[in-house]
Motif scaffolding. Structure first.
Motif: not given
Length: 664
Positions: A573-593
């Motif tokens: 919950f408190n982990w961060v990803v510094i780049d917005e585009s990378l955050t969106n990409k990670m969300h997409k990968l996790v959701v897709q998985a």
């Protein structure tokens, strides 16, 4: 009053001298008449041949006396005549009005008075010489009685007294001294009335040559010529000291008034009193503009004015005059401000401060050499030389220690949220500033000077090699910090964030220096660690649904998945990803998985889910929760400028930490 009494005495002496001259003329006429009578006696008394010869001798004697008296009459008459002229000039010089309105006429009157005194004393001396010759001749030939000779001697005594009085008046007597005093008063009044402080233009652009030239003309031409004429006249009487003192006083006050409109309180503050780096940088920026103003405008104009007004003095007094004005203006206070920064504790930002100070001093180097090159400005020259030395040595020392200081930070702990360490952001931003066109040429020049002082040859590429060393130490630090995490997934997030940070340097000075292959490698590592993260976290949770286990029922597997998801979500919950585009990409990968597999599992075991709907996540709620990951502190890291995401307090914390290691 004494001068007036002296000329009253001269007037009395004039009358006595005139009477003596009249007596001398009568004596000459008497001698002319006596000559023929002696010749007549000579003809009649032929039997006294021996007596005749002395008679002829006396005739020659009378003629000689007449010639001596005639030669003395000319200078004596001139003395009487010039006394009247001196009396008229005296009235003009004793006038109560100050002469500054028509200073040139007054100076001309003083010169006429001085010339009249010289002519007067010269004629007195000439008349004395001829009358003394008459006395000597009369006494040697027994031509006149003692009473007449006494009168001639009295005339000589009067002339000698007149000559002494004239010589005293010519050597700054009371009358001439008073005239010079009036010139000194007029000098101060003219100078004071013409004073006008220079205006400061608060512009970020440097002063142009035209602006500096216009500012360097503080007084109009007519005023300047009046001051020059007064100084030249006073110099003939060795009376310039008072004018120089007045000039220093008036022009120093004018220089201070020129600076009074500026906010110079920062010059008095200690370096430790500044709250943050931005405050210090702002003060140095103000200092640079103010230094340029005081040197190029205020002191340049005072330098020119001193030379114009006192440049005719053979003693070179104008340089000493300017040196005192420069000190009184506050130039030493500006230099001491730079010295306080040069002597402050070492820190990375101090290097930038020192480079800014060096840039200002280098810009003004020619002006300093011109203004303060003379021996009279030794105090300013010495302090400037010491400041340059400390700036060059201090900047070079900090620059060479930077890789070591980055290495010493290896023992610190990495961020608990897996983000980019403040040190990494600070150092990359710092390296970009050092490589910027505003700093790199100055840094190169400083290092070149420092190498030259050590009699070492400067090698090209010195700066870039040092930057490579700094980046290399950062990379080693990242590897060490990643191993400090207990959770592998968090270490993968940490490495992914930092490689993403380096990838974002594309287009910056540091990115261009490191090259495309370096940037691409970090891009590949970013993808690599994101894949490791997915496999280590959500991939293991997904396996609990997709893998067949005869010992567990669908319901148990579904419950295990939900419990594992809750636990994983809480941990991340408190982990961060510094780049917005990378955050969106990670969300997409996790959701897709996760979401499609979870949705399919729910559809497959719909009956089980319907009986325990309060225990299991819905597809929508699962996706919503996944989309909230990595955003807890994202705003803290998001910025359009590399390194600018650090707040003032964070930046100061990094600087304080590095300052501690640098000092140690």
């Amino acid at each position: 009053m004494a001068e007036v009494q002296s000329f009253d005495n001269l007037l009395a002496c004039r009358n006595l001298l005139k009477a003596s001259v009249d007596n001398s003329t009568a004596l000459a006429l008497a001698l002319d008449k006596t000559g023929p009578r002696i010749a007549e006696l000579d003809q009649k008394l032929t039997f006294l041949e021996m007596a005749i010869r002395p008679g002829g001798s006396k005739n020659c004697t009378f003629a000689a006396v007449r010639d001596h008296i005639s030669l003395a009459l000319g200078p004596s008459a001139a003395v009487l005549k010039i006394l009247d002229s001196i009396r008229e000039l005296e009235k003009s010089l004793l006038s109560d009005s100050l002469p500054h309105s028509d200073i040139f006429s007054y100076i001309s009157t003083i010169k006429q008075f001085e010339d009249a005194i010289k002519f007067f004393t010269a004629n007195c001396n000439l008349a004395i010489q001829w009358l003394e010759g008459v006395i000597q001749f009369l006494e040697g030939n027994s031509v006149a009685d003692d009473r007449y000779i006494s009168k001639v001697k009295r005339s000589v005594a009067i002339l000698e007294e007149l000559q002494a009085t004239g010589e005293q008046a010519g050597r700054n007597g009371e009358l001439l001294s008073g005239a010079f005093a009036k010139l000194e008063i007029s000098f101060k009044q003219i100078l004071t009335e013409s004073n006008a402080p220079l205006g400061f233009t608060n512009s970020s652009s440097p002063w142009t040559a035209e602006q500096a030239h216009n500012a360097a003309l503080p007084l109009p031409g007519p005023i300047l010529r009046k001051l020059q004429a007064i100084v030249e006249k006073l110099n003939t009487g060795n009376r310039t000291n008072s004018c120089i003192s007045v000039f220093i006083e008036v022009r120093s006050l004018n220089a201070k008034n020129s600076l009074r409109a500026l906010d110079l309180d920062y010059l008095e503050n200690a370096v430790e009193e500044y709250d943050n780096v931005q405050d210090m940088e702002g003060c140095i920026h103000e200092w640079s503009k103010h230094m340029e103003f005081i040197v190029k405008c205020v002191l340049e104009s005072e330098h020119m004015l001193c030379k114009e007004v006192f440049g005719s003095l053979a003693s070179g007094a104008w340089t000493g005059c300017f040196a005192k004005i420069a000190v009184e203006s506050g130039i030493l206070l500006f230099l001491r401000f730079g010295m306080s920064i040069a002597e402050s504790k070492k820190s990375p930002t101090k290097l930038l401060h020192l480079l800014n100070i060096f840039s200002v001093l280098e810009t003004l180097r020619m002006d300093f050499n011109k203004l303060f090159g003379g021996e009279s400005c030794n105090e300013i020259k010495t302090m400037t030389r010491d400041l340059v030395t400390k700036v060059v040595n201090g900047a070079s020392e900090i620059f060479w220690e930077l890789p070591l200081q980055v290495e010493l930070e290896r023992r610190s702990s990495p961020p608990s949220d897996g983000g980019v360490p403040r040190l990494v952001s600070f150092v990359t931003d710092y390296c970009n500033r050092l490589l910027d066109d505003n700093y790199r040429p100055i840094l190169t020049q400083v290092l070149r000077i420092h190498q030259g002082w050590k009699y070492e040859k400067y090698e090209e590429g010195l700066v870039t090699n040092q930057i490579y060393s700094i980046v290399r130490e950062i990379a080693v630090n990242l590897d060490a910090w990643s191993k400090a995490y207990e959770r592998k997934a968090l270490s993968y997030i940490f490495m992914m964030n930092n490689h993403c940070h380096f990838t974002s340097l594309k287009g910056t000075k540091l990115g261009n220096l490191m090259g495309d292959s370096w940037l691409n490698a970090h891009g590949n590592y970013k993808e690599y660690y994101s894949a490791l993260y997915l496999r280590e976290t959500w991939g293991k949770i997904l396996a609990s649904l997709t893998q067949d286990n005869p010992d567990s029922s669908p319901k148990m597997r579904l419950m295990a998945f939900n419990e594992a998801f809750d636990d994983m979500y809480k941990k991340q919950f408190n982990w961060v990803v510094i780049d917005e585009s990378l955050t969106n990409k990670m969300h997409k990968l996790v959701v897709q998985a996760l979401v499609p597999a979870y949705s399919s599992y729910l559809q497959k075991y719909r009956v089980v889910v319907e009986h325990r709907s309060d225990v299991f996540y819905t597809v929508q709620s699962l996706e919503t929760m996944l989309n909230t990951l990595f955003k807890a502190k994202q705003v803290k890291y998001t910025s359009s400028k590399i390194g600018s995401h650090l707040t003032g307090e964070q930046r100061n914390a990094v600087i304080d930490q590095l300052r501690f290691t640098l000092t140690a």
